[in-house]
Design an enzyme around this catalytic site. Structure first.
Site, mmCIF file in Angstrom:
data_model
loop_
_atom_site.group_PDB
_atom_site.id
_atom_site.type_symbol
_atom_site.label_atom_id
_atom_site.label_comp_id
_atom_site.label_asym_id
_atom_site.label_seq_id
_atom_site.Cartn_x
_atom_site.Cartn_y
_atom_site.Cartn_z
ATOM 1 N N HIS A 306 -6.913 7.045 -34.852
ATOM 2 C CA HIS A 306 -6.965 7.142 -36.317
ATOM 3 C C HIS A 306 -5.751 7.925 -36.789
ATOM 4 O O HIS A 306 -5.304 8.841 -36.117
ATOM 5 C CB HIS A 306 -8.249 7.865 -36.763
ATOM 6 C CG HIS A 306 -8.564 7.613 -38.195
ATOM 7 N ND1 HIS A 306 -8.037 8.383 -39.207
ATOM 8 C CD2 HIS A 306 -9.323 6.668 -38.787
ATOM 9 C CE1 HIS A 306 -8.474 7.909 -40.353
ATOM 10 N NE2 HIS A 306 -9.244 6.869 -40.134
ATOM 11 N N ASP A 364 -15.326 2.206 -36.425
ATOM 12 C CA ASP A 364 -15.424 0.778 -36.123
ATOM 13 C C ASP A 364 -15.844 0.488 -34.699
ATOM 14 O O ASP A 364 -16.170 -0.654 -34.365
ATOM 15 C CB ASP A 364 -14.080 0.094 -36.413
ATOM 16 C CG ASP A 364 -13.785 0.096 -37.889
ATOM 17 O OD1 ASP A 364 -14.737 -0.084 -38.662
ATOM 18 O OD2 ASP A 364 -12.629 0.304 -38.274
HETATM 19 N N1 CMC Z 1 -5.090 1.984 -28.132
HETATM 20 C C1 CMC Z 1 -4.034 2.360 -27.376
HETATM 21 N N2 CMC Z 1 -3.045 3.162 -27.829
HETATM 22 C C2 CMC Z 1 -3.112 3.568 -29.099
HETATM 23 C C3 CMC Z 1 -4.182 3.241 -29.945
HETATM 24 C C4 CMC Z 1 -5.196 2.415 -29.431
HETATM 25 N N3 CMC Z 1 -6.220 2.047 -30.196
HETATM 26 N N4 CMC Z 1 -3.993 3.796 -31.159
HETATM 27 C C5 CMC Z 1 -2.840 4.486 -31.090
HETATM 28 N N5 CMC Z 1 -2.297 4.355 -29.826
HETATM 29 C C6 CMC Z 1 -1.078 4.989 -29.354
HETATM 30 C C7 CMC Z 1 0.143 4.273 -29.900
HETATM 31 O O1 CMC Z 1 0.602 3.266 -29.000
HETATM 32 C C8 CMC Z 1 1.131 5.414 -30.022
HETATM 33 O O2 CMC Z 1 1.666 5.685 -28.741
HETATM 34 P P1 CMC Z 1 3.196 6.227 -28.598
HETATM 35 O O3 CMC Z 1 3.244 7.514 -29.353
HETATM 36 O O4 CMC Z 1 3.376 6.357 -27.127
HETATM 37 O O5 CMC Z 1 4.045 5.147 -29.224
HETATM 38 C C9 CMC Z 1 0.262 6.610 -30.416
HETATM 39 O O6 CMC Z 1 -1.045 6.300 -29.908
HETATM 40 C C10 CMC Z 1 0.186 6.845 -31.924
HETATM 41 O O7 CMC Z 1 -0.190 5.616 -32.543
HETATM 42 P P2 CMC Z 1 0.337 5.153 -33.970
HETATM 43 O O8 CMC Z 1 0.227 3.662 -34.064
HETATM 44 O O9 CMC Z 1 1.671 5.766 -34.243
HETATM 45 O O10 CMC Z 1 -0.730 5.846 -34.891
HETATM 46 P P3 CMC Z 1 -1.053 5.468 -36.389
HETATM 47 O O11 CMC Z 1 -1.562 6.696 -37.012
HETATM 48 O O12 CMC Z 1 0.117 4.799 -37.044
HETATM 49 O O13 CMC Z 1 -2.196 4.355 -36.255
HETATM 50 C C11 CMC Z 1 -4.294 3.298 -36.090
HETATM 51 C C12 CMC Z 1 -3.535 4.601 -36.424
HETATM 52 C C13 CMC Z 1 -5.759 3.431 -36.514
HETATM 53 C C14 CMC Z 1 -3.687 2.117 -36.892
HETATM 54 C C15 CMC Z 1 -4.179 3.051 -34.572
HETATM 55 O O14 CMC Z 1 -4.766 4.107 -33.843
HETATM 56 C C16 CMC Z 1 -4.798 1.711 -34.162
HETATM 57 O O15 CMC Z 1 -4.127 0.671 -34.240
HETATM 58 N N6 CMC Z 1 -6.100 1.708 -33.727
HETATM 59 C C17 CMC Z 1 -6.793 0.491 -33.434
HETATM 60 C C18 CMC Z 1 -7.261 -0.139 -34.736
HETATM 61 C C19 CMC Z 1 -8.438 0.592 -35.330
HETATM 62 O O16 CMC Z 1 -9.392 0.928 -34.642
HETATM 63 N N7 CMC Z 1 -8.382 0.778 -36.664
HETATM 64 C C20 CMC Z 1 -9.511 1.369 -37.400
HETATM 65 C C21 CMC Z 1 -9.152 2.664 -38.057
HETATM 66 S S1 CMC Z 1 -10.604 3.512 -38.664
HETATM 67 C C22 CMC Z 1 -11.198 2.514 -39.931
HETATM 68 C C23 CMC Z 1 -10.341 2.577 -41.141
HETATM 69 O O17 CMC Z 1 -10.102 3.681 -41.645
HETATM 70 O O18 CMC Z 1 -9.955 1.514 -41.623
#
Ligand code: CMC
Length: 430
Positions: A306, A364
């Site tokens: 998140h 989720d």
């Molecule tokens: N599985 C594997 N690695 C992950 C995941 C994951 N679900 N989420 C983040 N990472 C890694 C990502 O690869 C990155 O690694 P590095 O720093 O080595 O490049 C690091 O963690 C930080 O990730 P980010 O993409 O920069 O983080 P963000 O804050 O931009 O993204 C997120 C947050 C929710 C989009 C992301 O964690 C994700 O894609 N999760 C899966 C989708 C999900 O479950 N979304 C629902 C969110 S809660 C409901 C809502 O509020 O809508």
């Protein structure tokens, strides 16, 4: 206004910037006059360090894993309250007294029917359309059906629009579902509460009686509470940005629904359940954990991670409990997907990659299993999220419209395209 200031130095020039304090949470550096004073913009794609507005509605402490609606912890609201009480709280700032609640529930209940002509609007969509596509279109079209509540400068019209959105969204969502599966629409029933009425509109058919299971209705209500608001997330920011131009509330909520649909946001519950189905059995979990950690593989563990929570999402805890209650009520405790989810969570929470990046289950992760057990197809999951989030969107929209300092939202950019150049006639171009 605090007496703290931050200093910005560029070359040999220094400026003082005001620092503003919230009631809880980090201070913010006020850069509103930065461009006027320094001729510079700030750069923050994805808004990771930017407060886009001042708000009194919802607060998240991502490190602690806490979520407050108007100061009240989500755990207490989910345990002791009901969804319409949370709606009142989000919209008006305080928990209602008994009389206020009765009046609010009455007004919501008596706005649940939709304009009869809207029923014909659905038939313009293909039956196999994703219900989120239908929702985006139908909610956008509400401004055509309820034109008498689109004057955003009139507080009475704003209030009616808010009630209409909260009241009609279950009817619209249930109709999207019924249209999707080719069954006749079921009218709202005023003798049922909000969640039970929604389940009835989704699962009743005209040819037989349908009795709503109170345990499942309570679970549905709790799911609505958990999704009601979540600060300045992508869809809420979309609603605020759309509303900042003076667009009507129905158009703004339609914009929020479109944004919510994405798999990184509301679409993650559908994606998480699809992922659990794809994994299928506990023995395949290591393969998927390895893929999630592989930099060259775009696969992510859906329902994990998140932007704000760097601790267990408090909503996920309540959702997990609700999942167990629903599965127990339905006798599905041995659901293989629940076994996969629990084992996947256990492995991920002890894996160095997830621990180091502070990736925890989000709401989720368990909501898909629960919604599937309640009888919804995966295509409806994000629709249910939209239904519940509508009150948050509308509360945030109202707060923005009623803020005297509100101006149109207009971000700037770091331009890296071509510098000025002259037009070339076509036969001189290469
Ligand atoms: N599985 C594997 N690695 C992950 C995941 C994951 N679900 N989420 C983040 N990472 C890694 C990502 O690869 C990155 O690694 P590095 O720093 O080595 O490049 C690091 O963690 C930080 O990730 P980010 O993409 O920069 O983080 P963000 O804050 O931009 O993204 C997120 C947050 C929710 C989009 C992301 O964690 C994700 O894609 N999760 C899966 C989708 C999900 O479950 N979304 C629902 C969110 S809660 C409901 C809502 O509020 O809508």
């Amino acid at each position: 206004m605090s007496d703290k200031t931050a200093k910005l130095t560029i070359g040999d020039e220094t400026w003082d910037l005001n620092v503003r304090e919230g009631s809880v949470g980090p201070d913010v550096i006020d850069i509103g006059a930065l461009y006027k004073d320094t001729g510079r913009f700030t750069y923050d794609p994805g808004f990771t360090s930017t407060a886009s507005c001042e708000s009194k509605i919802t607060y998240i402490d991502g490190d602690q894993g806490t979520l407050l609606y108007r100061g009240y912890p989500i755990e207490q609201l989910a345990e002791h309250g009901d969804f319409l009480e949370s709606c009142y709280l989000l919209l008006y700032g305080e928990l209602p007294t008994r009389a206020q609640k009765d009046d609010f529930v009455h007004r919501v209940t008596y706005h649940t029917m939709v304009h009869e002509q809207m029923t014909r609007f659905y038939s313009g969509f293909r039956r196999d359309a994703h219900p989120m596509a239908v929702m985006t279109g139908i909610v956008g079209a509400m401004s055509a059906f309820y034109h008498d509540s689109t004057d955003i400068t009139d507080p009475h019209q704003r209030m009616i629009a808010s009630l209409r959105m909260v009241a009609k969204m279950p009817t619209i969502a249930a109709m999207a579902y019924k249209y999707h599966i080719g069954q006749p629409f079921v009218f709202p029933r005023n003798d049922l509460d909000y969640a039970a009425n929604f389940l009835h509109m989704c699962f009743a058919v005209p040819c037989e009686d349908y009795k709503v299971n109170p345990v499942l209705a309570r679970a549905m209500d709790r799911i609505f509470i958990l999704h009601a608001d979540h600060e300045q997330n992508a869809s809420t920011s979309t609603v605020r940005l759309a509303g900042s131009s003076g667009a009507n509330p129905f158009a703004c909520i339609a914009a929020g629904i479109a944004c919510l649909w994405g798999p990184a946001h509301g679409g993650a519950n559908e994606a998480a359940l699809n992922m659990l189905s794809e994994i299928g059995s506990v023995d395949r979990i290591p393969e998927f954990i390895a893929r999630a950690k592989d930099k060259d593989d775009p696969f992510r563990l859906m329902g994990f991670g998140h932007r704000v929570y760097k601790n267990y999402d408090p909503r996920a805890r309540i959702m997990q409990k609700t999942t167990h209650e629903v599965l127990a009520e339905l006798g599905h405790q041995d659901d293989p997907l629940l076994q996969v989810a629990m084992e996947l969570e256990k492995i991920a929470l002890s894996d160095e990659y997830f621990v180091e990046k502070k990736l925890y289950p989000n709401i989720d992760f368990y909501s898909g299993i629960t919604l599937r057990a309640l009888g919804f197809p995966t295509t409806m999951f994000t629709v249910l999220f939209a239904l519940a989030r509508t009150v948050g969107w509308i509360a945030q929209w109202k707060e923005m419209v009623e803020d005297p300092s509100q101006r149109i939202g207009r971000p700037r950019q770091l331009y890296t395209g071509a510098a000025p150049r002259d037009y070339l006639p076509i036969d001189q171009r290469r």
